[in-house]
Scaffold this motif. Structure first.
Motif, short mmCIF file in Angstrom:
data_model
loop_
_atom_site.label_atom_id
_atom_site.label_comp_id
_atom_site.label_asym_id
_atom_site.label_seq_id
_atom_site.Cartn_x
_atom_site.Cartn_y
_atom_site.Cartn_z
N VAL A 10 0.85 -1.19 0.00
CA VAL A 10 0.00 0.00 0.00
C VAL A 10 0.89 1.24 0.00
O VAL A 10 1.82 1.33 0.78
CB VAL A 10 -0.93 0.01 1.22
N THR A 11 0.59 2.17 -0.88
CA THR A 11 1.34 3.41 -0.96
C THR A 11 0.48 4.57 -0.49
O THR A 11 -0.71 4.41 -0.23
CB THR A 11 1.80 3.66 -2.40
N GLY B 149 -7.54 -0.35 6.70
CA GLY B 149 -6.41 -0.24 7.62
C GLY B 149 -5.98 1.20 7.81
O GLY B 149 -6.70 2.14 7.47
N TRP B 150 -4.79 1.37 8.35
CA TRP B 150 -4.24 2.69 8.68
C TRP B 150 -2.86 2.83 8.04
O TRP B 150 -2.05 1.91 8.09
CB TRP B 150 -4.14 2.86 10.19
N PHE B 151 -2.62 4.00 7.46
CA PHE B 151 -1.37 4.25 6.76
C PHE B 151 -0.63 5.39 7.43
O PHE B 151 -1.21 6.44 7.73
CB PHE B 151 -1.64 4.60 5.29
N CYS B 152 0.65 5.19 7.68
CA CYS B 152 1.51 6.23 8.26
C CYS B 152 2.29 6.87 7.12
O CYS B 152 3.20 6.25 6.56
CB CYS B 152 2.45 5.64 9.31
N ALA B 153 1.93 8.11 6.77
CA ALA B 153 2.60 8.79 5.68
C ALA B 153 4.02 9.21 6.06
O ALA B 153 4.87 9.38 5.19
CB ALA B 153 1.79 10.02 5.26
N CYS C 124 4.33 3.32 5.82
CA CYS C 124 4.02 1.92 6.14
C CYS C 124 2.53 1.80 6.46
O CYS C 124 1.88 2.76 6.87
CB CYS C 124 4.87 1.42 7.30
N HIS C 125 2.00 0.59 6.24
CA HIS C 125 0.57 0.33 6.35
C HIS C 125 0.32 -0.69 7.45
O HIS C 125 1.10 -1.62 7.64
CB HIS C 125 0.05 -0.19 5.00
N PHE C 126 -0.81 -0.50 8.17
CA PHE C 126 -1.16 -1.38 9.28
C PHE C 126 -2.59 -1.86 9.12
O PHE C 126 -3.46 -1.12 8.70
CB PHE C 126 -1.00 -0.64 10.62
N LYS C 127 -2.80 -3.13 9.49
CA LYS C 127 -4.11 -3.75 9.31
C LYS C 127 -5.07 -3.45 10.45
O LYS C 127 -6.28 -3.48 10.27
CB LYS C 127 -3.95 -5.27 9.17
#
Length: 223
Positions: free
Chosen positions: A88-89, A98-102, A106-109
């Motif tokens: 995931v970009t 999920g949640w993405f840390c810009a 990185c991506h989290f489920k």
């Protein structure tokens, strides 16, 4: 220099120096491949530049502070999103579950892993923040307590004002409903009187017509 003798085995002569060089080349190549492999595993993220040392033993990054922004973890409850099969970009994170840390890309489920990440050392390091908390004096603590007390009083006053406005609004609605009910009752009474008056007028006209007919026929009124 150590002298290396050649070995003769089964009528064939082996150059030990050549074999030694080949062994060293293989070892150097293996070490190089291992270094390249380790280099690929290294954290290639670019961290913010460190602050100059203050000379007082303080961290060269900002002190750890409380989070002011809301993580809004419950924003996607009840929504349907696709689960990404591949990486995931930042461009595709909005449409993925999920949640993405810009910041760290990185991506989290799940939310628990996401919260653990943003509270962790690596994420704070990317923000230029250390895991150390700034020590505060008594004056700063008292000032903070005073600010919290003022905020609590303001919130209480705002809540009281909100309740007062709601009560006034509700009373106005009740008054308007009562006035509308009174107007409806007055209108109903007026229509009832008009109907009764119309019935009385019709009866009076009918009696007058009967009297006129009797007079024409030569009968006197029985009244």
């Amino acid at each position: 220099m150590q002298h290396v003798m050649n070995v003769v085995r089964e009528g064939k002569e082996y150059d030990m120096e050549e074999f030694r060089k080949k062994a060293q080349e293989r070892k150097a190549k293996a070490e190089e491949e291992k270094a390249e492999k380790m280099e690929g595993k290294k954290d290639k993220r670019i961290y913010p530049e460190l602050q100059p040392d203050d000379g007082m033993g303080g961290p060269r990054r900002d002190f750890l502070k409380g989070r002011e922004a809301d993580l809004n973890l419950h924003a996607d409850i009840g929504k349907r999103k696709l689960a990404a099969a591949g990486p995931v970009t930042a461009a595709t994170a909005k449409d993925q579950a999920g949640w993405f840390c810009a910041v760290c890309d990185c991506h989290f489920k799940d939310s628990m892993t996401y919260v653990d990440h943003i509270n962790g050392k690596k994420h704070q390091r990317m923000l230029g923040i250390s895991m150390r908390v700034e020590r505060q004096g008594v004056g700063t603590v008292m000032q903070k307590l005073e600010e919290m007390r003022e905020k609590k009083n303001k919130d209480a006053a705002a809540k009281a004002l909100e309740v007062k406005e709601k009560v006034a609004k509700r009373q106005l609605e009740w008054t308007e409903q009562e006035e509308a009910a009174k107007a409806s009752r007055r209108d109903a009474k007026r229509r009832k009187k008009e109907r009764e008056r119309a019935v009385d007028n019709a009866a009076t006209e009918e009696v007058s017509a009967d009297d006129a007919m009797m007079k024409m026929m030569g009968f006197a009124s029985f009244s």
